[in-house]
Design an enzyme around this catalytic site. Structure first.
Site, PDB file in Angstrom:
ATOM      1  N   SER A  18       9.406 -18.657   0.644  1.00 41.87           N
ATOM      2  CA  SER A  18       9.238 -17.264   0.257  1.00 41.87           C
ATOM      3  C   SER A  18       8.203 -17.154  -0.852  1.00 41.87           C
ATOM      4  O   SER A  18       8.227 -17.925  -1.817  1.00 41.87           O
ATOM      5  CB  SER A  18      10.574 -16.685  -0.235  1.00 41.87           C
ATOM      6  OG  SER A  18      10.368 -15.380  -0.731  1.00 41.87           O
ATOM      7  N   ALA A  40       0.547 -15.186   4.585  1.00 43.00           N
ATOM      8  CA  ALA A  40       0.762 -14.159   5.597  1.00 43.00           C
ATOM      9  C   ALA A  40       1.744 -13.141   5.036  1.00 43.00           C
ATOM     10  O   ALA A  40       2.944 -13.376   4.998  1.00 43.00           O
ATOM     11  CB  ALA A  40       1.300 -14.773   6.875  1.00 43.00           C
ATOM     12  N   LYS A  44       5.013  -5.289   6.584  1.00 47.21           N
ATOM     13  CA  LYS A  44       4.077  -4.178   6.482  1.00 47.21           C
ATOM     14  C   LYS A  44       4.669  -2.949   7.153  1.00 47.21           C
ATOM     15  O   LYS A  44       5.800  -2.611   6.929  1.00 47.21           O
ATOM     16  CB  LYS A  44       2.738  -4.569   7.118  1.00 47.21           C
ATOM     17  CG  LYS A  44       2.026  -5.712   6.425  1.00 47.21           C
ATOM     18  CD  LYS A  44       1.171  -5.214   5.273  1.00 47.21           C
ATOM     19  CE  LYS A  44       0.449  -6.360   4.628  1.00 47.21           C
ATOM     20  NZ  LYS A  44      -0.953  -6.325   4.694  1.00 47.21           N
ATOM     21  N   ILE A  82      -3.643 -13.419   5.328  1.00 47.69           N
ATOM     22  CA  ILE A  82      -3.601 -13.069   6.744  1.00 47.69           C
ATOM     23  C   ILE A  82      -2.799 -11.777   6.867  1.00 47.69           C
ATOM     24  O   ILE A  82      -1.602 -11.752   6.606  1.00 47.69           O
ATOM     25  CB  ILE A  82      -2.933 -14.190   7.567  1.00 47.69           C
ATOM     26  CG1 ILE A  82      -3.712 -15.494   7.380  1.00 47.69           C
ATOM     27  CG2 ILE A  82      -2.855 -13.794   9.040  1.00 47.69           C
ATOM     28  CD1 ILE A  82      -3.000 -16.699   7.952  1.00 47.69           C
ATOM     29  N   SER A  83      -3.475 -10.712   7.243  1.00 46.13           N
ATOM     30  CA  SER A  83      -2.799  -9.432   7.386  1.00 46.13           C
ATOM     31  C   SER A  83      -2.175  -9.348   8.773  1.00 46.13           C
ATOM     32  O   SER A  83      -2.853  -9.524   9.786  1.00 46.13           O
ATOM     33  CB  SER A  83      -3.795  -8.287   7.208  1.00 46.13           C
ATOM     34  OG  SER A  83      -3.151  -7.051   7.429  1.00 46.13           O
ATOM     35  N   LYS A  86      -0.776  -5.209  11.980  1.00 43.95           N
ATOM     36  CA  LYS A  86      -1.024  -4.703  13.332  1.00 43.95           C
ATOM     37  C   LYS A  86      -0.024  -5.298  14.331  1.00 43.95           C
ATOM     38  O   LYS A  86       0.115  -4.805  15.441  1.00 43.95           O
ATOM     39  CB  LYS A  86      -2.447  -5.030  13.781  1.00 43.95           C
ATOM     40  CG  LYS A  86      -3.521  -4.460  12.877  1.00 43.95           C
ATOM     41  CD  LYS A  86      -3.474  -2.952  12.803  1.00 43.95           C
ATOM     42  CE  LYS A  86      -4.587  -2.371  11.990  1.00 43.95           C
ATOM     43  NZ  LYS A  86      -4.356  -2.229  10.583  1.00 43.95           N
TER      44      LYS A  86
END
Length: 91
Positions: A18, A40, A44, A82-83, A86
């Site tokens: 975490s 990451a 979101k 790293i988004s 999406k």
């Protein structure tokens, strides 16, 4: 896991923990002394997090802040965010 490309040998060591656990981050960085950390930020725009905003803030904001402090202390050269927003759902 070792990867070779164009004469360069790269060792990948996948570790899970975490981002809000500073002790775990320090333990991993002291053990492996990484050059690059991939972060990451997974909480979101998904319904579960939207319904639990405090946990989303705790994980995304405080976790990223904790990770940033740990990588600075460990003198990690590169951090790659790293988004994954999406992946939760399409508009």
């Amino acid at each position: 896991m070792n990867i070779s490309q164009a004469g360069t040998k790269l060792e990948l060591i996948p570790m899970l923990g975490s981002a809000i656990d500073a002790d775990r981050l320090d333990e991993i960085f002291a053990m492996w002394n990484p050059d690059t950390v991939f972060h990451a930020a997974a909480y979101k725009h998904v319904p579960l997090v939207e319904a639990n905003p405090i946990e989303g803030i705790r994980t995304n904001i405080l976790g990223t802040q904790t990770l940033a402090a740990a990588v600075a202390a460990a003198q990690v050269k590169d951090v790659i965010l790293i988004s994954t927003d999406k992946a939760g759902r399409s508009p």
